[in-house]
Structures are given as structure tokens and as C-alpha cells.
Design an enzyme around this catalytic site. Structure first.
Site, mmCIF file in Angstrom:
data_model
loop_
_atom_site.group_PDB
_atom_site.id
_atom_site.type_symbol
_atom_site.label_atom_id
_atom_site.label_comp_id
_atom_site.label_asym_id
_atom_site.label_seq_id
_atom_site.Cartn_x
_atom_site.Cartn_y
_atom_site.Cartn_z
ATOM 1 N N SER A 173 7.629 5.581 13.972
ATOM 2 C CA SER A 173 8.619 4.926 14.811
ATOM 3 C C SER A 173 9.591 4.189 13.901
ATOM 4 O O SER A 173 9.228 3.792 12.786
ATOM 5 C CB SER A 173 7.960 3.923 15.768
ATOM 6 O OG SER A 173 8.932 3.113 16.423
ATOM 7 N N TYR A 201 2.491 -3.091 18.065
ATOM 8 C CA TYR A 201 3.158 -1.802 17.856
ATOM 9 C C TYR A 201 3.631 -1.658 16.413
ATOM 10 O O TYR A 201 3.417 -0.623 15.778
ATOM 11 C CB TYR A 201 4.329 -1.658 18.830
ATOM 12 C CG TYR A 201 4.887 -0.262 18.880
ATOM 13 C CD1 TYR A 201 4.184 0.744 19.535
ATOM 14 C CD2 TYR A 201 6.100 0.057 18.285
ATOM 15 C CE1 TYR A 201 4.688 2.041 19.594
ATOM 16 C CE2 TYR A 201 6.606 1.346 18.334
ATOM 17 C CZ TYR A 201 5.890 2.340 18.993
ATOM 18 O OH TYR A 201 6.389 3.623 19.041
#
Length: 223
Positions: free
Chosen positions: A122, A135
């Protein structure tokens, strides 16, 4: 030919787009997910359970033989400050995104000689933001894990890290309003990212795309 491609998280979102792209290129997607995909071969598995994940991978290999590639597309999030997010929910993000990625690949390695691995990172695995400690920790971990795996398996297995920005999937559906994208038109359709994954999978032997960032032209989290 892509052959058998194991896709974790292949029942929805980016994983489903990858499965469809593999199918369109003549490959056979083998989906690993906690729910059944709309079509195709699959095994149910909760990636927080490493033993169950390994058993599901072995079951798919037992039915279909060796894998040509593995794509680890499963991912979850839990937004909020470290003090706000319950510990078990914070842990689950890391378990699915990082430990689940490692569990799938570890189990698949015996069936993957000269194959390829694509992990899904990501932009928040390269750039940290507030209210995303779980995350960011998990995706920074995926970056480090993938780079180390590439060094470890060089010459035997192709390893690519794909780093997407935000995508138009259900990923944001359960977030409160403050954590939802303000403009969905500035998110990539998942099929664009899936095309990049298949491009990486289709490289000639001994040619490696080691890392690939793909995002909408106005992606706010990159650069």
C-alpha cells in the site's frame, strides 16, 4: 501461460479483480478467502489462523497440482488512534495483512518452484499517516517481508511488491464518515491494479519487476 494462480482474498475487491484478470489471460485462479467467490475453485480460510490457512493451501494444491504464482490480495483495516482501536481489532489487521501474507506464501512455497509471488502493499506502507497505526504497521511489514523474500529466493522464485493507492472497492464501506475518501472518482478501479499484477506475473523467466507503485493520477497518499 499463467497456469494455476493462488489468490488470497480472491472473493471480493482487488482479489476478485485479480482472479478475473488471471482467468481472462487463460490462467486458473484458485481463491483462498473467508467467503466463497462468485465463481471458480476456492477454499475457505480465515487468514488469522495460520494452520487453517496452510491446510487450505495444501487442499488446493492437492486438487490442482503446482502453482504458477501466488498473489496475496487479502487485506483489512481498522481506523482510529492507537488508544481508540480495541487491541484485538488492531491485532487482527496485522494478523490478516502481514502474518496472513506470510502464512499463505510459506504454505505455497513447496508447490511454487520457478513460479512467482506478488504481494500487495500500500502507499501507506511507504508513507505513514495518523489514525492508521495498525494498517501502516502491517503494510510497512509487507514491504520489508517482500524485499527480504526476494533476496532469499533470488534465482528460484520471482517476487514482486505491488503498491496500490486507494481503489474503488468495498474497503471503505464500514468506515465512519471522517475516514472515507472524499472523492471516489480519485480512486483507481481495481481492474487497473489487477492488470498491473498480471503484467508482473507475465514477465519472462529471470526478468523481475521488483516493485511497482500504481495509483490514480490524483492519489492523495502518494507521493
Amino acid at each position: 501461460m499463467l497456469g494455476n494462480v493462488l489468490v488470497s482474498g480472491g472473493a471480493a475487491g482487488l482479489g476478485a479483480a485479480v482472479a478475473e484478470a488471471v482467468r481472462n489471460q487463460g490462467g486458473t485462479p484458485l481463491v483462498l478467502d473467508k467467503s466463497a467467490p462468485a465463481m471458480g475453485e476456492f477454499e475457505l480460510a480465515d487468514l488469522t489462523d495460520g494452520r487453517a490457512t496452510a491446510a487450505a493451501v495444501r487442499a488446493l494444491a492437492g486438487r490442482h497440482g503446482r502453482f504458477g504464482a501466488v498473489v496475496t490480495a487479502a487485506g483489512i483495516d481498522r481506523c482510529g488512534t492507537l488508544a481508540e482501536v480495541p487491541a484485538h481489532e488492531w491485532d487482527r489487521v496485522v494478523q490478516v495483512n502481514l502474518l496472513g501474507t506470510a502464512a499463505v506464501i510459506r504454505a505455497a512455497l513447496p508447490y511454487l518452484d520457478r513460479g512467482r509471488v506478488v504481494t500487495i502493499g500500500s502507499t501507506l506502507g511507504l508513507r505513514a499517516v495518523s489514525d492508521a497505526t495498525a494498517y501502516c504497521a502491517s503494510k510497512f511489514g509487507v514491504v520489508g517481508f517482500t524485499r527480504a523474500l526476494a533476496a532469499e529466493t533470488a534465482g528460484r522464485i520471482g517476487v514482486t511488491l505491488v503498491v496500490p493507492g486507494g481503489m474503488r472497492t468495498g474497503f471503505f464501506d464500514d468506515r465512519t464518515e471522517q475516514y472515507r475518501p472524499k472523492d471516489l472518482s480519485k480512486l483507481n478501479p481495481p481492474d487497473h491494479v489487477a492488470a498491473a499484477v498480471v503484467f508482473a506475473l507475465g514477465q519472462p523467466q529471470d526478468c523481475e519487476i521488483r516493485e511497482l507503485v500504481i495509483a490514480h493520477a490524483e492519489e492523495p497518499s502518494w507521493p
